[in-house]
Design a protein around this motif. Structure first.
Motif, PDB file in Angstrom:
ATOM      1  N   ASN A 200       0.868  -1.165   0.000  1.00  0.00           N
ATOM      2  CA  ASN A 200       0.000   0.000   0.000  1.00  0.00           C
ATOM      3  C   ASN A 200       0.912   1.225   0.000  1.00  0.00           C
ATOM      4  O   ASN A 200       1.804   1.317   0.855  1.00  0.00           O
ATOM      5  N   PRO A 201       0.729   2.126  -0.952  1.00  0.00           N
ATOM      6  CA  PRO A 201       1.613   3.294  -0.982  1.00  0.00           C
ATOM      7  C   PRO A 201       1.676   4.030   0.362  1.00  0.00           C
ATOM      8  O   PRO A 201       2.703   4.650   0.683  1.00  0.00           O
ATOM      9  N   GLY A 202       0.627   3.914   1.156  1.00  0.00           N
ATOM     10  CA  GLY A 202       0.640   4.546   2.477  1.00  0.00           C
ATOM     11  C   GLY A 202       1.690   3.956   3.408  1.00  0.00           C
ATOM     12  O   GLY A 202       2.093   4.597   4.390  1.00  0.00           O
ATOM     13  N   ASP A 203       2.175   2.735   3.100  1.00  0.00           N
ATOM     14  CA  ASP A 203       3.179   2.099   3.958  1.00  0.00           C
ATOM     15  C   ASP A 203       4.445   2.958   4.049  1.00  0.00           C
ATOM     16  O   ASP A 203       5.094   3.021   5.104  1.00  0.00           O
ATOM     17  N   LEU A 204       4.794   3.603   2.945  1.00  0.00           N
ATOM     18  CA  LEU A 204       6.013   4.424   2.957  1.00  0.00           C
ATOM     19  C   LEU A 204       5.814   5.710   3.762  1.00  0.00           C
ATOM     20  O   LEU A 204       6.761   6.232   4.346  1.00  0.00           O
ATOM     21  N   ASP A 205       4.572   6.200   3.785  1.00  0.00           N
ATOM     22  CA  ASP A 205       4.291   7.383   4.598  1.00  0.00           C
ATOM     23  C   ASP A 205       4.457   7.051   6.090  1.00  0.00           C
ATOM     24  O   ASP A 205       5.029   7.830   6.854  1.00  0.00           O
TER      25      ASP A 205
END
Lengths: 278, 278
Positions: A200-205
């Protein structure tokens, strides 16, 4: 086994003291690993069968077991659940994954959605993430005011004390991984099309807030590690180690219940006679 | 495999035609049994992972799987659940045991307590006993009027059709044991103090109604075996056979879903670049 785990959380706990690549309590020797992992499977099966039997027989004082699993993304919580509980009767284990709270859940106290999932008598409940998210992500991302977060630490201890008073054994595990290990895991998910759904791209946030999370974990673990619901901060970079350590913690907890087979509450000889003629 | 199971229930089904000691579809050869039982475990694990991945990715049309298990006391439902689902990720399987309805449950329609346990998208639900008790014990013991029982057959078919229309695959299994086999099992429970908790003097009272139960099963299976929710009457006297047959039915159902890994809904190259620098 428990003594061998250096990382039972006490009041002086510092997360920086736990090396995510270490394997306290076990020799990191791949040869014997499988054997040691499965060595007590029969005993585990008997212990859980006795626990369930006592709940069925309504033996006074019969309790349950709660395992809480926390950790950063890719820390291997799912793998622990899969590997540790393959030795268990699936009928006796209830696993609950707590994701972001829904709108309805947010309109209640933070424990509202958790309470229905406490272990039933004779059963084992596993929380994959838990009420601790409410003092972790909610603290780091300032989703709740500071005084509300303060209140929650105490509220959690009360909640867990109440369960313990009803003979529910509680084990809480943080799978502590290194930032490098998480990076390798995220890259692996991105490089393998069969794992894209896990990314999930949010993982990097979230990853950018790593230090804030470590601080929130340290505080939460210190504030809520009690005799009746201790925290273990387990090194997580070696997946097999974490699975082994959790399995032995569960085994120890079941052993400590001193379970016996319940006595028959009927006249065995009379029923044998009836059954022979039935 | 399914074709090999002679006992898929059709409109002419007669329970007396099923020999509880037979093993249709499998050679009763103990040597290869373990191997055949575990032969497709990896495939099973991949299928369930794909099913779950599609639910996480919210792939349109993703469904679930429901396995209904029925059978007389000691027919081995618990053993089927334990053995078949040991190959599954416990996080993806929800097992519900339906006992006698509580006072609150009795104040609602008979399906009221069942509906919350239908499989979530991407999950597998197992019913150990089910809504069929309401046309079995309730018929045999005349706990509901005849016209209410009639209504329930239709209501069950509608309920299952509705689930099927939402891509829930349904497999229903009756473990058909002989009266002799039950007697041996009951005696075994009485002779082994570790199994006394499993015995209930009421079991012998139910046993006296054996013929009534067989009739109730025959009618219920005939009336509710449909293309979208077929019944299988599996010989149950050889426990290993029943476990094998159920496992292959579940495998066939998962294969028939034609599952693929979901596609990424983000820019994979861009995320790889971000992750390398994170």
């Amino acid at each position: 086994m428990e003594e061998a785990l250096c990382h039972r959380v006490g009041p002086d706990f510092r997360i920086a003291d736990v090396d995510p690549t270490s394997t306290p309590g076990f020799e990191w020797n791949k040869e014997d690993w499988e054997h040691e992992f499965h060595e007590h499977d029969e005993e585990l099966q008997e212990l859980q069968a006795k626990l369930y039997a006592n709940s069925r027989a309504e033996t006074p004082g019969t309790g349950g077991l709660l395992l809480v699993l926390q950790g950063m993304d890719t820390s291997g919580k799912g793998g622990v659940v899969r590997n540790v509980f393959e030795a268990f009767d699936p009928q006796l284990v209830e696993i609950t994954s707590f994701g972001p709270p829904t709108r309805e859940e947010r309109s209640h106290d933070f424990l509202w959605r958790v309470r229905p999932h406490e272990p039933a008598i004779g059963r084992i409940a596993v929380f994959d993430r838990s009420h601790y998210e409410d003092v972790l992500i909610q603290r780091v991302r300032k989703m709740a005011p500071a005084d509300e977060i303060e209140r929650r630490y105490e509220h959690i201890v009360d909640f867990e004390r109440d369960m313990a008073s009803r003979n529910i054994r509680i084990i809480k595990v943080m799978l502590h991984i290194s930032k490098d290990f998480q990076k390798a895991n995220l890259l692996e998910r991105l490089e393998d099309p069969e794992k894209h759904w896990k990314y999930n791209p949010g993982d990097l946030d979230e990853r950018e807030l790593w230090d804030g999370y470590m601080e929130a974990y340290e505080i939460a673990l210190r504030r809520t590690s009690t005799d009746f619901a201790p925290w273990y901060c387990l090194p997580g970079d070696r997946k097999k180690y974490a699975r082994m350590a959790v399995k032995y913690l569960v085994l120890d907890a079941l052993r400590a219940m001193n379970l016996e087979w319940p006595k028959a509450d009927f006249d065995v000889e009379a029923e044998l006679e009836r059954a022979r003629n039935a």
